[in-house]
Scaffold this motif. Structure first.
Motif, PDB file in Angstrom:
ATOM      1  N   ARG A  84       0.828  -1.212   0.000  1.00  0.00           N
ATOM      2  CA  ARG A  84       0.000   0.000   0.000  1.00  0.00           C
ATOM      3  C   ARG A  84       0.861   1.260   0.000  1.00  0.00           C
ATOM      4  NH1 ARG A  84      -3.193  -3.459   3.280  1.00  0.00           N
ATOM      5  NH2 ARG A  84      -2.249  -2.709   5.209  1.00  0.00           N
ATOM      6  N   MET A  85       1.960   1.235   0.748  1.00  0.00           N
ATOM      7  CA  MET A  85       2.863   2.396   0.771  1.00  0.00           C
ATOM      8  C   MET A  85       3.451   2.636  -0.613  1.00  0.00           C
ATOM      9  SD  MET A  85       6.285   3.301   0.592  1.00  0.00           S
ATOM     10  CE  MET A  85       7.147   1.759   0.922  1.00  0.00           C
ATOM     11  N   LEU A  86       3.931   1.563  -1.251  1.00  0.00           N
ATOM     12  CA  LEU A  86       4.582   1.710  -2.546  1.00  0.00           C
ATOM     13  C   LEU A  86       3.587   2.121  -3.623  1.00  0.00           C
ATOM     14  CD1 LEU A  86       7.394   1.466  -3.720  1.00  0.00           C
ATOM     15  CD2 LEU A  86       6.908  -0.925  -4.282  1.00  0.00           C
ATOM     16  N   ALA A  87       2.360   1.647  -3.518  1.00  0.00           N
ATOM     17  CA  ALA A  87       1.329   2.075  -4.470  1.00  0.00           C
ATOM     18  C   ALA A  87       1.099   3.580  -4.374  1.00  0.00           C
ATOM     19  CB  ALA A  87       0.030   1.315  -4.208  1.00  0.00           C
ATOM     20  N   ALA A  88       1.036   4.092  -3.158  1.00  0.00           N
ATOM     21  CA  ALA A  88       0.843   5.534  -2.976  1.00  0.00           C
ATOM     22  C   ALA A  88       2.031   6.322  -3.507  1.00  0.00           C
ATOM     23  CB  ALA A  88       0.625   5.846  -1.500  1.00  0.00           C
ATOM     24  N   ASP A  89       3.220   5.772  -3.335  1.00  0.00           N
ATOM     25  CA  ASP A  89       4.431   6.491  -3.718  1.00  0.00           C
ATOM     26  C   ASP A  89       4.679   6.464  -5.220  1.00  0.00           C
ATOM     27  OD1 ASP A  89       6.673   8.025  -2.799  1.00  0.00           O
ATOM     28  OD2 ASP A  89       7.971   6.291  -3.213  1.00  0.00           O
ATOM     29  N   THR A  90       3.991   5.581  -5.947  1.00  0.00           N
ATOM     30  CA  THR A  90       4.213   5.463  -7.395  1.00  0.00           C
ATOM     31  C   THR A  90       2.967   5.833  -8.196  1.00  0.00           C
ATOM     32  OG1 THR A  90       3.605   3.115  -7.300  1.00  0.00           O
ATOM     33  CG2 THR A  90       5.942   3.646  -7.122  1.00  0.00           C
ATOM     34  N   GLN A  91       2.000   6.482  -7.574  1.00  0.00           N
ATOM     35  CA  GLN A  91       0.707   6.699  -8.234  1.00  0.00           C
ATOM     36  C   GLN A  91       0.797   7.595  -9.460  1.00  0.00           C
ATOM     37  OE1 GLN A  91      -1.988   9.513  -5.918  1.00  0.00           O
ATOM     38  NE2 GLN A  91      -0.542   8.941  -4.323  1.00  0.00           N
ATOM     39  N   ASN A  92       1.839   8.396  -9.588  1.00  0.00           N
ATOM     40  CA  ASN A  92       1.993   9.278 -10.746  1.00  0.00           C
ATOM     41  C   ASN A  92       3.115   8.840 -11.679  1.00  0.00           C
ATOM     42  OD1 ASN A  92      -0.061  11.101  -9.847  1.00  0.00           O
ATOM     43  ND2 ASN A  92       1.394  11.878  -8.328  1.00  0.00           N
ATOM     44  N   ASP A  93       3.549   7.581 -11.531  1.00  0.00           N
ATOM     45  CA  ASP A  93       4.715   7.105 -12.277  1.00  0.00           C
ATOM     46  C   ASP A  93       4.398   6.073 -13.350  1.00  0.00           C
ATOM     47  OD1 ASP A  93       6.288   8.697 -10.587  1.00  0.00           O
ATOM     48  OD2 ASP A  93       6.565   7.074  -9.139  1.00  0.00           O
ATOM     49  N   GLY A  94       3.124   5.740 -13.551  1.00  0.00           N
ATOM     50  CA  GLY A  94       2.786   4.689 -14.502  1.00  0.00           C
ATOM     51  C   GLY A  94       3.022   3.294 -13.958  1.00  0.00           C
ATOM     52  N   VAL A  95       3.198   3.194 -12.657  1.00  0.00           N
ATOM     53  CA  VAL A  95       3.509   1.921 -11.996  1.00  0.00           C
ATOM     54  C   VAL A  95       2.345   1.546 -11.091  1.00  0.00           C
ATOM     55  CG1 VAL A  95       5.082   0.736 -10.409  1.00  0.00           C
ATOM     56  CG2 VAL A  95       5.988   2.417 -12.043  1.00  0.00           C
ATOM     57  N   THR A  96       1.957   0.270 -11.093  1.00  0.00           N
ATOM     58  CA  THR A  96       0.982  -0.215 -10.128  1.00  0.00           C
ATOM     59  C   THR A  96       1.651  -1.239  -9.219  1.00  0.00           C
ATOM     60  OG1 THR A  96       0.135  -2.059 -11.477  1.00  0.00           O
ATOM     61  CG2 THR A  96      -0.899   0.116 -11.778  1.00  0.00           C
ATOM     62  N   VAL A  97       1.187  -1.285  -7.971  1.00  0.00           N
ATOM     63  CA  VAL A  97       1.737  -2.211  -6.977  1.00  0.00           C
ATOM     64  C   VAL A  97       0.561  -2.869  -6.261  1.00  0.00           C
ATOM     65  CG1 VAL A  97       3.339  -2.517  -5.064  1.00  0.00           C
ATOM     66  CG2 VAL A  97       3.663  -0.606  -6.658  1.00  0.00           C
ATOM     67  N   ASN A  98       0.473  -4.176  -6.357  1.00  0.00           N
ATOM     68  CA  ASN A  98      -0.636  -4.910  -5.776  1.00  0.00           C
ATOM     69  C   ASN A  98      -0.145  -6.206  -5.140  1.00  0.00           C
ATOM     70  OD1 ASN A  98      -3.174  -3.352  -6.721  1.00  0.00           O
ATOM     71  ND2 ASN A  98      -2.004  -3.576  -8.614  1.00  0.00           N
ATOM     72  N   ALA A  99      -1.061  -6.909  -4.498  1.00  0.00           N
ATOM     73  CA  ALA A  99      -0.705  -8.164  -3.840  1.00  0.00           C
ATOM     74  C   ALA A  99      -1.727  -9.243  -4.158  1.00  0.00           C
ATOM     75  CB  ALA A  99      -0.605  -7.967  -2.329  1.00  0.00           C
ATOM     76  N   VAL A 100      -1.244 -10.465  -4.258  1.00  0.00           N
ATOM     77  CA  VAL A 100      -2.068 -11.656  -4.391  1.00  0.00           C
ATOM     78  C   VAL A 100      -1.785 -12.527  -3.174  1.00  0.00           C
ATOM     79  CG1 VAL A 100      -2.498 -13.754  -5.723  1.00  0.00           C
ATOM     80  CG2 VAL A 100      -2.050 -11.604  -6.898  1.00  0.00           C
ATOM     81  N   SER A 101      -2.848 -12.909  -2.446  1.00  0.00           N
ATOM     82  CA  SER A 101      -2.656 -13.617  -1.170  1.00  0.00           C
ATOM     83  C   SER A 101      -3.439 -14.927  -1.158  1.00  0.00           C
ATOM     84  CB  SER A 101      -3.105 -12.726  -0.013  1.00  0.00           C
ATOM     85  OG  SER A 101      -2.290 -11.572   0.083  1.00  0.00           O
ATOM     86  N   PRO A 102      -2.794 -16.020  -1.525  1.00  0.00           N
ATOM     87  CA  PRO A 102      -3.476 -17.318  -1.469  1.00  0.00           C
ATOM     88  C   PRO A 102      -3.481 -17.893  -0.053  1.00  0.00           C
ATOM     89  CG  PRO A 102      -1.268 -17.588  -2.358  1.00  0.00           C
ATOM     90  CD  PRO A 102      -1.460 -16.110  -2.125  1.00  0.00           C
ATOM     91  N   TYR A 103      -4.340 -18.873   0.158  1.00  0.00           N
ATOM     92  CA  TYR A 103      -4.355 -19.659   1.394  1.00  0.00           C
ATOM     93  C   TYR A 103      -3.556 -20.931   1.119  1.00  0.00           C
ATOM     94  CZ  TYR A 103      -6.435 -22.558   5.159  1.00  0.00           C
ATOM     95  OH  TYR A 103      -6.651 -23.397   6.214  1.00  0.00           O
ATOM     96  N   VAL A 104      -4.193 -22.054   0.992  1.00  0.00           N
ATOM     97  CA  VAL A 104      -3.499 -23.307   0.677  1.00  0.00           C
ATOM     98  C   VAL A 104      -3.529 -23.507  -0.831  1.00  0.00           C
ATOM     99  CG1 VAL A 104      -3.473 -25.804   1.017  1.00  0.00           C
ATOM    100  CG2 VAL A 104      -4.156 -24.298   2.897  1.00  0.00           C
ATOM    101  N   VAL A 105      -2.350 -23.704  -1.421  1.00  0.00           N
ATOM    102  CA  VAL A 105      -2.221 -23.892  -2.862  1.00  0.00           C
ATOM    103  C   VAL A 105      -1.891 -25.359  -3.129  1.00  0.00           C
ATOM    104  CG1 VAL A 105      -1.078 -23.043  -4.964  1.00  0.00           C
ATOM    105  CG2 VAL A 105      -1.434 -21.514  -3.031  1.00  0.00           C
TER     106      VAL A 105
END
Length: 245
Positions: free
Chosen positions: A172-193
């Motif tokens: 979330r911090m990095l997403a806020a810090d790159t919001q005007n840079d053409g960069v997106t930062v997200n997360a994928v959180s699985p349980y048991v794979v």
């Protein structure tokens, strides 16, 4: 399944010689990306993944490095850039899991779990960002753990849950810090794979998540039109809600 067009993009998935990282890498190769197969000790497996990616039409290279060591991170990124060019998509997948009660865990093991999950995500993201910002395009996806943003913690494998919670805060911090840079930062959180070492007695929907389930979430973030989705965490857990959150 969502099928992003990754033609001309370079993808680095950390820990991509086996398991979910391998599945991510081959899925991206199948969508037109050139791929860097990262490993620490599993060289033969990494080479096999690179061969499979080439069969799908991708340019592929293998790179070795400990993602908790800044000097090795620098070398592995240098290797990718030399062979494939600047990295457009970074998936921070590496993360050690140690199901041991915290009082019985050696300090070195405690540190290793924290460092691979959190420090590795930090170091690789920091190294990838300058080129992404310069090109005004980048996708960073961090692998979390289901329910860790709800404050889940367990005396067994405590540093893993702590690190994954911090990874989501970092996202979330990095997403806020790159919001005007053409960069997106997200997360994928699985349980048991499907490749998990052990399964609980009861699973949501009667099964673990397949690789395809988790790839579906990853591909959502890699779509060209998903450039307004940033700072988001998608839990791939079948609706699981642990009793202790």
């Amino acid at each position: 399944m969502i099928e992003p067009d990754l033609d001309g993009r370079t993808v680095l998935v950390t820990g991509s010689a086996k398991g979910l990282g391998r599945a991510f890498t081959l899925a991206c190769a199948g969508r037109g990306a050139d791929v860097a197969v990262h490993y620490h000790t599993s060289e033969a497996d990494a080479r096999e993944v690179a061969d499979r990616a080439r069969e799908r039409g991708a340019d592929a290279t293998t790179v070795r490095g400990d993602v908790t060591d800044p000097a090795e991170v620098e070398r592995l990124f240098d290797g990718v850039e030399r062979d494939l060019g600047s990295i457009d998509v970074l998936v921070n997948n590496v993360g050690t899991f140690a199901p041991v009660h915290w009082e019985e865990m050696a300090f070195e093991e405690w540190k290793r779990v924290l460092e691979t999950n959190l420090d590795g995500t930090y170091l690789c993201s920091k190294r990838a960002l300058p080129a992404m910002r310069e090109g005004e395009y980048g996708r960073i996806v961090n692998v979390g753990y289901a329910s860790s943003e709800k404050g889940m913690v367990n005396p067994k494998n405590a540093p893993y849950f702590m690190a994954k919670s911090s990874v989501l805060m970092f996202t979330r911090m990095l997403a806020a810090d790159t919001q005007n840079d053409g960069v997106t930062v997200n997360a994928v959180s699985p349980y048991v794979v499907e490749n998990s070492a052990e399964f609980p007695d009861e699973l949501p929907r009667g099964r673990p998540a397949s690789y395809e389930d988790v790839i579906q979430a990853l591909f959502t973030f890699l779509e060209e039109d998903s450039d307004y989705i940033s700072g988001t965490n998608v839990e791939v857990d079948g609706g699981w809600l642990p009793e202790d959150v």
